[in-house]
Structure formats: structure tokens, C-alpha cells
Design a protein around this motif. Structure first.
Motif, PDB file in Angstrom:
ATOM      1  N   VAL A  12       0.847  -1.189   0.000  1.00 16.95           N
ATOM      2  CA  VAL A  12       0.000   0.000   0.000  1.00 16.95           C
ATOM      3  C   VAL A  12       0.885   1.243   0.000  1.00 16.95           C
ATOM      4  O   VAL A  12       1.786   1.368   0.839  1.00 16.95           O
ATOM      5  N   GLY A  14       0.754   5.555  -0.062  1.00 18.74           N
ATOM      6  CA  GLY A  14      -0.060   6.760   0.025  1.00 18.74           C
ATOM      7  C   GLY A  14       0.431   7.801  -0.964  1.00 18.74           C
ATOM      8  O   GLY A  14       1.634   7.958  -1.164  1.00 18.74           O
ATOM      9  N   LEU A 102      -4.632   5.200   6.469  1.00 19.38           N
ATOM     10  CA  LEU A 102      -3.490   4.327   6.224  1.00 19.38           C
ATOM     11  C   LEU A 102      -3.326   3.277   7.320  1.00 19.38           C
ATOM     12  O   LEU A 102      -2.925   2.142   7.059  1.00 19.38           O
ATOM     13  N   GLU A 105      -5.634   0.611   6.422  1.00 17.91           N
ATOM     14  CA  GLU A 105      -5.070  -0.182   5.321  1.00 17.91           C
ATOM     15  C   GLU A 105      -4.025  -1.166   5.831  1.00 17.91           C
ATOM     16  O   GLU A 105      -3.878  -2.275   5.305  1.00 17.91           O
ATOM     17  N   SER A 106      -3.280  -0.780   6.873  1.00 13.89           N
ATOM     18  CA  SER A 106      -2.181  -1.611   7.373  1.00 13.89           C
ATOM     19  C   SER A 106      -2.658  -2.947   7.936  1.00 13.89           C
ATOM     20  O   SER A 106      -1.870  -3.880   8.055  1.00 13.89           O
ATOM     21  N   ALA A 109      -2.393  -5.159   4.865  1.00 15.85           N
ATOM     22  CA  ALA A 109      -1.314  -4.895   3.913  1.00 15.85           C
ATOM     23  C   ALA A 109      -0.054  -5.666   4.276  1.00 15.85           C
ATOM     24  O   ALA A 109       0.162  -6.033   5.432  1.00 15.85           O
ATOM     25  N   ILE A 112       3.181  -0.625   4.243  1.00 19.21           N
ATOM     26  CA  ILE A 112       2.754   0.727   3.900  1.00 19.21           C
ATOM     27  C   ILE A 112       3.994   1.497   3.438  1.00 19.21           C
ATOM     28  O   ILE A 112       5.050   1.420   4.069  1.00 19.21           O
ATOM     29  N   VAL A 134       1.655   7.197  11.483  1.00 15.62           N
ATOM     30  CA  VAL A 134       1.402   5.949  10.749  1.00 15.62           C
ATOM     31  C   VAL A 134       2.403   4.884  11.157  1.00 15.62           C
ATOM     32  O   VAL A 134       2.040   3.726  11.411  1.00 15.62           O
ATOM     33  N   ALA A 138       0.745   1.581  12.730  1.00 15.18           N
ATOM     34  CA  ALA A 138       0.452   0.606  11.678  1.00 15.18           C
ATOM     35  C   ALA A 138       0.624  -0.821  12.187  1.00 15.18           C
ATOM     36  O   ALA A 138       1.419  -1.078  13.094  1.00 15.18           O
ATOM     37  N   VAL A 142       6.359  -0.313   7.828  1.00 15.24           N
ATOM     38  CA  VAL A 142       6.173   0.957   7.108  1.00 15.24           C
ATOM     39  C   VAL A 142       7.522   1.406   6.558  1.00 15.24           C
ATOM     40  O   VAL A 142       8.519   1.395   7.285  1.00 15.24           O
TER      41      VAL A 142
END
Length: 299
Positions: A12, A14, A102, A105-106, A109, A112, A134, A138, A142
Motif C-alpha cells: 500500500v 499513500g 493508512l 489499510e495496514s 497490507a 505501507i 502511521v 500501523a 512501514v
């Protein structure tokens, strides 16, 4: 599956239309292609209440924001395809602030990916608080994509991993071996073991009484992973220095730095340690921060 394996989820990234987010898209597209994962491009936006009133925005305002979000996503998808023509791409434009979007989404995912800076405005994708938030919350690794001081992209060089014996640094080792193997580059494992903020205890450490223990710790943390990834050449570094200084310096020639979100020196309750924060703000290559995945099923 072990911590070194990756989830079945997408990569993912951003985007807010800035050049830094385009760097992140290109980096994430290459990663998705190497891992044979879908690239999911997310542009989060929020339509604010009318200024000075409690009235909801007009339909025309919603249309403007939605049209801009679609334009940014289309440009981002085009950039991803230019970078990796065969990568599978999907897009999403949640009507939400960037951080909660986000973090949500994590949960599904594999990773990220964020740019080092953002375009500002309504997107809120500036590095500072957004990247720290984030990375702190997350539920997957990341990566903050950073360039070198001369503006060049960090596409070559070894993978650097910081090791201190904490549980999350063990997970970082697993991820670092995987990334080095996928890239076909060496791995440099760094155990910088001066955790003191000041030099008051340096004489004690310089006696050498701890160096042998630190070398043994590093060997133990690497042993199983070297057997699993025999293709990865490993350089071991044990040095009396602050971790952030060693890792920032080595980022000048690295393709990636991998660290845990908070190591043995962190204060209880901190979600992101000072070393990780220093790296995502100042490193000269992408920085991959691994969080301890409590409560997330192993894959």
C-alpha cells in the motif's frame, strides 16, 4: 509462517500528488513486482465543514474533491506502470484523514509506503506528524522513501539492519534478510551498543567487558537467518557508538535501512523510538520500520 515471510496483502502506498509521493510510488511498484504483490495506491481526502458554519459542504464541493482525488490516483497509477509495466495496480480514495485511513489499510497490507515529504493542503501527507503517527500505529511494516543529499535515488548498496537484541529488532532481522535476498545485495548487521545519551558511562563500556557479549549476541541473532538465506553475504559490525549515528552514516551508501520501531533503549509506552524517528527524518535512503506484530496472525 515466520516473521521473515510476507503477508498475502498488497503493498500500500499513500499519494498526494507531490514528487516525494511519486518517489514512493516508483519504489513501491518495484517492491510489489519483486514480491509478486498487488500495488494498492491510496489517496485519502477529507471534505471539511463549511468555513464558519455547521453546514455540510455543498454537492459541488464534494464533486471537486472527488474529481481531484481521481486525477491524483490516475496520475499515480500511470507512474507506477511506467516504473513496472507488469505490476498489478488497484486504487482507493477513502473519505478520511490520512493517518486513520493508512492505519486501517495496514491491517491487511504487507507494507505501507510513504514519501519523505508531502504536498500539504487538504491531503495532510507531510512527513512529520503523519509519518510518525502511521509508523507508530500501523499493523505492518512501514517504509519512508528518502533520497540522498544530492537528490539521487538510493537504488544500490547493501541493506543495513540495526540489531540490539530486543524482540522487535529480531523481527527487523528477518525482514532485512528477506529484502537483501530479493535485491541480491549484501546485508550489513549493525550492533551499536552505546545507548547512553551522554558520555558519562563511556569509560565503563570502553573496558571491553561488554564487547564480547555483544559480538556473541549478534552471532546468535544472525545464525538461523544466514542458514535460511545462504545467498546473502553478511557483514557484522559491532561498535561502541549511538545507533542513530551509525545507521544515519551508513544510510549514505545503502539501498535500505531496516530497524525496529522501538529497541532496548526505549521508554515504556513509547510507540516509536528516537532512533527510528531520526532515521525517517534524516536518513539518505529508504527506511523500513518494523513494528512488533502483537495480535496479528502470523502468515
Amino acid at each position: 509462517m515466520t516473521a521473515g515471510d510476507i503477508s498475502d496483502g498488497p503493498i500500500v502506498v499513500g499519494t498526494d500528488g507531490s514528487e516525494a509521493s511519486m518517489d514512493a510510488i516508483r519504489w513501491a511498484a518495484a517492491l510489489a513486482a519483486r514480491r509478486n504483490r498487488t500495488l494498492r495506491i491510496v489517496h485519502a481526502y477529507t471534505v471539511m465543514q463549511g468555513y464558519g458554519t455547521d453546514l455540510p459542504p455543498s454537492p459541488e464541493v464534494y464533486e471537486i474533491f472527488e474529481a481531484e482525488a481521481k486525477r491524483l490516483l490516475s496520475a499515480a497509477e500511470h507512474e507506477a506502470k511506467l516504473a513496472e509495466s507488469a505490476v498489478r495496480v488497484e486504487t482507493a480514495m477513502p473519505n478520511n484523514d490520512s493517518v486513520p485511513a493508512l492505519v486501517a489499510e495496514s491491517r491487511s497490507a504487507a507494507m505501507i509506503v510513504l514519501g519523505a515529504t508531502g504536498g500539504g493542503g487538504f491531503t495532510g501527507m507531510l512527513l512529520g506528524s503523519t509519518a510518525v503517527a502511521v509508523t507508530s500505529h500501523a499493523e505492518c511494516p512501514v517504509t519512508v522513501v528518502r533520497r540522498r543529499e544530492n537528490g539521487g535515488a538510493a537504488v544500490d548498496g547493501p541493506v543495513i539492519v540495526g540489531i540490539d537484541g530486543s524482540p522487535v529488532s529480531e523481527e527487523a532481522v528477518a525482514v532485512a534478510f528477506r529484502e537483501a535476498s530479493l535485491r541480491g545485495v549484501p546485508l550489513v548487521a549493525v550492533n551499536a551498543w552505546l545507548d547512553l545519551e551522554y558520555d558519562t558511562g563511556r569509560g565503563y563500556f570502553e573496558t571491553g567487558r561488554h564487547e564480547e557479549d555483544q559480538r556473541r549476541l549478534l552471532a546468535e541473532r544472525l545464525a538461523g537467518w544466514q542458514e535460511r538465506y545462504p545467498d546473502v553475504t553478511v557483514e557484522r559490525v559491532v561498535v561502541l557508538d549511538r545507533p542513530r549515528r551509525q545507521l544515519l552514516e551508513r544510510s549514505r551508501t545503502a539501498s535500505l535501512v531496516v530497524v525496529g520501531s522501538r529497541g532496548r533503549g526505549g521508554f515504556r509506552g513509547m510507540l516509536l523510538g528516537s532512533t527510528s524517528q531520526a532515521l525517517i527524518h534524516h536518513a539518505q535512503c529508504p527506511v523500513l520500520v518494523v513494528r512488533h506484530q502483537r495480535g496479528r496472525a502470523e502468515r
